[in-house]
Scaffold this active site. Structure first.
Site, PDB file in Angstrom:
ATOM      1  N   ASN A 185      -4.810  -5.295  -5.428  1.00  0.00           N
ATOM      2  CA  ASN A 185      -3.803  -5.961  -4.608  1.00  0.00           C
ATOM      3  C   ASN A 185      -3.380  -7.217  -5.379  1.00  0.00           C
ATOM      4  O   ASN A 185      -3.829  -7.434  -6.502  1.00  0.00           O
ATOM      5  CB  ASN A 185      -4.312  -6.242  -3.187  1.00  0.00           C
TER       6      ASN A 185
ATOM      7  N   LEU B  41       0.748  -3.868  -1.904  1.00  0.00           N
ATOM      8  CA  LEU B  41       1.456  -5.070  -1.445  1.00  0.00           C
ATOM      9  C   LEU B  41       1.519  -5.156   0.074  1.00  0.00           C
ATOM     10  O   LEU B  41       2.455  -5.729   0.622  1.00  0.00           O
ATOM     11  CB  LEU B  41       2.878  -5.064  -2.026  1.00  0.00           C
ATOM     12  N   GLY B  42       0.553  -4.561   0.765  1.00  0.00           N
ATOM     13  CA  GLY B  42       0.526  -4.638   2.231  1.00  0.00           C
ATOM     14  C   GLY B  42       1.780  -4.044   2.832  1.00  0.00           C
ATOM     15  O   GLY B  42       2.203  -2.939   2.458  1.00  0.00           O
TER      16      GLY B  42
ATOM     17  N   GLY C 245       4.510  -2.299   0.784  1.00  0.00           N
ATOM     18  CA  GLY C 245       4.291  -1.042   0.070  1.00  0.00           C
ATOM     19  C   GLY C 245       3.505  -1.245  -1.215  1.00  0.00           C
ATOM     20  O   GLY C 245       2.438  -1.859  -1.195  1.00  0.00           O
TER      21      GLY C 245
ATOM     22  N   ASP D  10      -4.905  -3.998  13.003  1.00  0.00           N
ATOM     23  CA  ASP D  10      -6.067  -4.439  12.209  1.00  0.00           C
ATOM     24  C   ASP D  10      -5.883  -3.931  10.771  1.00  0.00           C
ATOM     25  O   ASP D  10      -5.805  -2.727  10.550  1.00  0.00           O
ATOM     26  CB  ASP D  10      -7.342  -3.842  12.843  1.00  0.00           C
TER      27      ASP D  10
ATOM     28  N   ASP E 280      -8.443   0.950   1.584  1.00  0.00           N
ATOM     29  CA  ASP E 280      -9.313   2.123   1.434  1.00  0.00           C
ATOM     30  C   ASP E 280      -8.556   3.403   1.781  1.00  0.00           C
ATOM     31  O   ASP E 280      -8.688   4.424   1.103  1.00  0.00           O
ATOM     32  CB  ASP E 280     -10.553   1.984   2.329  1.00  0.00           C
TER      33      ASP E 280
HETATM   34  O1  RIB Z   1     -12.208  -2.527   2.582  1.00  0.00           O
HETATM   35  C1  RIB Z   1     -12.828  -2.833   3.797  1.00  0.00           C
HETATM   36  C2  RIB Z   1     -14.300  -2.827   3.614  1.00  0.00           C
HETATM   37  O2  RIB Z   1     -14.651  -3.862   2.726  1.00  0.00           O
HETATM   38  C3  RIB Z   1     -15.055  -3.085   4.877  1.00  0.00           C
HETATM   39  O3  RIB Z   1     -15.429  -1.893   5.480  1.00  0.00           O
HETATM   40  C4  RIB Z   1     -16.244  -3.943   4.428  1.00  0.00           C
HETATM   41  O4  RIB Z   1     -17.459  -3.297   4.580  1.00  0.00           O
HETATM   42  C5  RIB Z   1     -15.959  -4.271   2.981  1.00  0.00           C
HETATM   43  O5  RIB Z   1     -16.791  -3.578   2.154  1.00  0.00           O
END
Ligand code: RIB
Length: 310
Positions: A183, A215-216, A219, A240, A246
């Site tokens: 990021n 870039l949140g 995009g 959230d 991830d």
């Molecule tokens: O990317 C989010 C994660 O980063 C969370 O789940 C936290 O555990 C950290 O590892």
């Protein structure tokens, strides 16, 4: 089915919602305390699995309740976990504060994640060599990530590195990475550059073939030397943001393992990130394949109408 090997972390998240972040020395009353599964490695592995890939996770857990819960979660999600070790050190934990705007602040104690050593990767080398994509983050020792990247590259496995949390990275590792996904903060930590294009240029010169800067809500930006392009994402109501990166990385690994072209892959990944921020916590926010395809069809038709798979 193409498989993905994830070498990464597991953390139990201890989460509190707060009206705002506290200032230094201040106590703020929050609510809704909960313990939830997290850790970038585990989150990204589950994200990829839900989107249809076979996924193996190579990780280290403590011999404790949180470690047992991680194994139960991976069983439920259908991840392969035969190369997960259990150590005397506690399972990784993360303290997470989520503000009323959906932003988050996280402090982690990596615990067992730091006990994942190159020799553990050696024992799992077949799993990595047989995968089409190796997906990693930096909540494990850098030496371990470097060793895994070398194992993968020997067999031509695509190496995707999400360089989070932010830190400097040795040139040796950068040169083994096919796709780096920082990021803005991480890009600056690695390159010293605030300017996105200049930062990518530095990484490219260090040997990273493709860079995707997340870039949140804007995009992402894609850089591959000759090609430099911004990819917009869907506008959504943010609940959230935890785990959006991830979701993005898990989806990108799936897209690459399926041989999607970059245009399609980046829409797919952007969509996963946007979908994720519309719900609370990480695991309930990681979309399944059908959900994501519907989301792209409904919320992103104006961005790329010609996706082949839809
Ligand atoms: O990317 C989010 C994660 O980063 C969370 O789940 C936290 O555990 C950290 O590892």
């Amino acid at each position: 089915m193409k498989s993905i090997a994830v070498v990464g972390s597991y953390n139990t998240g201890l989460i509190i919602n707060a009206p705002r972040f506290p200032k230094v020395g201040e106590t703020v009353a929050g609510r809704d305390f909960r313990e939830t599964p997290g850790g970038k490695g585990s989150n990204q592995a589950i994200a990829a699995r839900r989107l249809g890939s076979e996924v193996s996770i190579i990780a280290s857990l403590g011999k404790d309740k949180y470690g047992d819960e991680a194994i139960e979660l991976w069983e439920r999600e259908g991840l392969m976990h035969e190369h997960v070790k259990r150590t005397e050190t506690h399972t990784g934990v993360g303290f997470v504060i989520v503000s009323s705007k959906g932003e988050n602040m996280i402090v982690i104690d990596p615990g067992a994640n730091l006990k994942l050593y190159p020799e553990d990767i050696q024992s799992a080398s077949e799993t990595i060599e047989e995968a089409s994509v190796l997906l990693m983050q930096l909540e494990i020792p850098v030496e371990t990530a470097l060793f895994a990247a070398k194992v993968a590259k020997r067999k031509g496995v695509t190496v995707v590195l999400n360089p989070a949390p932010a830190q400097q990275i040795r040139r040796e590792l950068l040169s083994l990475v096919d796709v780096l996904t920082p990021n803005r903060v991480e890009l600056e930590a690695i390159t010293g550059e605030r300017d996105i294009e200049k930062g990518c240029e530095k990484l490219y010169k260090a040997g990273t073939r493709n860079i995707v800067v997340t870039l949140g809500e804007e995009g992402c930006f894609f850089y591959s030397g000759r090609r430099k392009e911004y990819f917009k994402t869907a506008r959504v109501k943010v609940e959230d943001t935890t785990g959006a990166g991830d979701a993005f990385n898990g989806a990108l690994a799936v897209a690459l393992s399926e041989g999607m072209e970059w245009d399609e892959a980046l829409v797919f990944s952007n969509a996963a990130g946007s979908f994720c921020v519309t719900r609370k916590d990480v695991i309930p926010s990681l979309p399944r394949r059908k959900e994501l395809e519907n989301f792209i069809r409904r919320r992103m038709p104006h961005i790329r109408p010609s996706l082949k798979s839809l």
